[in-house]
Scaffold this active site. Structure first.
Site, short mmCIF file in Angstrom:
data_model
loop_
_atom_site.label_atom_id
_atom_site.label_comp_id
_atom_site.label_asym_id
_atom_site.label_seq_id
_atom_site.Cartn_x
_atom_site.Cartn_y
_atom_site.Cartn_z
N SER A 26 48.29 -48.17 -13.76
CA SER A 26 48.84 -49.51 -13.68
C SER A 26 48.69 -50.48 -12.43
CB SER A 26 50.09 -49.16 -14.04
OG SER A 26 51.06 -50.37 -13.54
N TYR A 61 57.93 -42.95 -13.31
CA TYR A 61 56.76 -43.92 -14.10
C TYR A 61 55.79 -44.10 -13.26
CZ TYR A 61 54.64 -47.80 -16.20
OH TYR A 61 53.15 -48.90 -16.21
#
Length: 267
Positions: free
Chosen positions: A147, A160
């Site tokens: 990401s 995360y």
């Protein structure tokens, strides 16, 4: 090994998190390019629906294996299934993952430990299992879905962001280790994307998703597939995401953290 109509042997790609989002779209792209599939996710009924759709549209075989990657034994179970079925995997897509929004002091520990298990441990375990055969064959591709979160600290999604930093670092290191083996490793680093991720993470109303816009999962998957086939080590779809990643590489980390916190806050 089954052959395609043109006589070339079929190749098989394993996709985790294949029942929705980027994983589903990657499975479709792979099928369109002639890859047989092993589709992995938690819910068998959803996987079977996807497999039926893909087999009905493309000349490929789609195997399904329901596995909960929050469980430490899941990667070995997947490996044993494929070994017993004599299904060699030539492409590994580590896509499964999830997030959780909120202040770290207030968020649920169990959920975050499960996140680390799925986003980091299962990804690492699966790569460890499937990589030796690829190296022996001098051919294979690994695509790890990271990401743009990997490029900076992430207040209000601290765990995360940290898991995706691991995925990026791990992928880049492996790519260098494997540079003369015929096996490539790609880290796909999308920004906000229209999937179920935001709602499951509880960040649908964050400025990041509501104001900055989100990419289409199909476009991200197409980009990721091309990058993987080209052997690109770090693939960042979208010019805005590329700029953000580069700025974060040179900006002071404390300033970056403040900016990310603003982006992660609800409107």
């Amino acid at each position: 090994m089954r052959s395609k109509q043109n006589g070339a042997p079929s190749q098989t790609a394993l996709v985790t998190g294949a029942s929705s989002g980027i994983g589903l779209e990657l499975a479709k792209v792979l099928a369109r390019h002639g890859y047989d599939l092993v589709l992995v996710a938690r819910k068998r009924d959803a996987l079977e629906a996807v497999a039926g759709q893909i087999e009905g549209q493309y000349d490929v075989k789609a195997h399904v294996f329901a596995a909960d990657l929050r469980r430490r034994e899941a990667p070995e179970a997947i490996w044993d299934f494929l070994r017993n079925e004599a299904i060699p995997v030539t492409v590994l897509i580590n896509n499964a993952g999830f997030g959780l929004g909120g202040e770290f002091a207030d968020t649920e520990l169990t959920r975050e430990l499960e996140m680390i298990q799925v986003n980091i441990a299962a990804l690492t375990h699966l790569t460890k299992l499937f990589l030796p055969a690829m190296i022996k064959a001098k051919s294979g591709r690994v695509l790890n879905v990271a990401s743009t979160a990997a490029f900076q600290p992430g207040p209000l999604m601290a765990v995360y962001y940290a898991t995706k930093a691991y995925v990026l670092s791990f992928s880049e290191a492996l790519a260098e280790e494997l540079r003369n083996t015929g096996v490539t490793v790609t880290a796909l680093c999308p920004g906000p994307t229209r999937t179920e991720f935001a709602s499951e993470a509880g960040v649908t109303n964050s400025r990041l998703f509501s104001l900055f816009g989100a990419a289409d999962a199909t476009d991200v998957a197409e980009y990721g597939f091309r990058a993987m086939m080209e052997g690109t080590r770090v693939a960042i779809p979208g010019i805005k995401n590329k700029i953000v990643a580069q700025v974060n590489r040179i900006s002071p980390r404390a300033i970056t953290a403040k900016v990310v916190r603003i982006a992660q806050q609800n409107r």
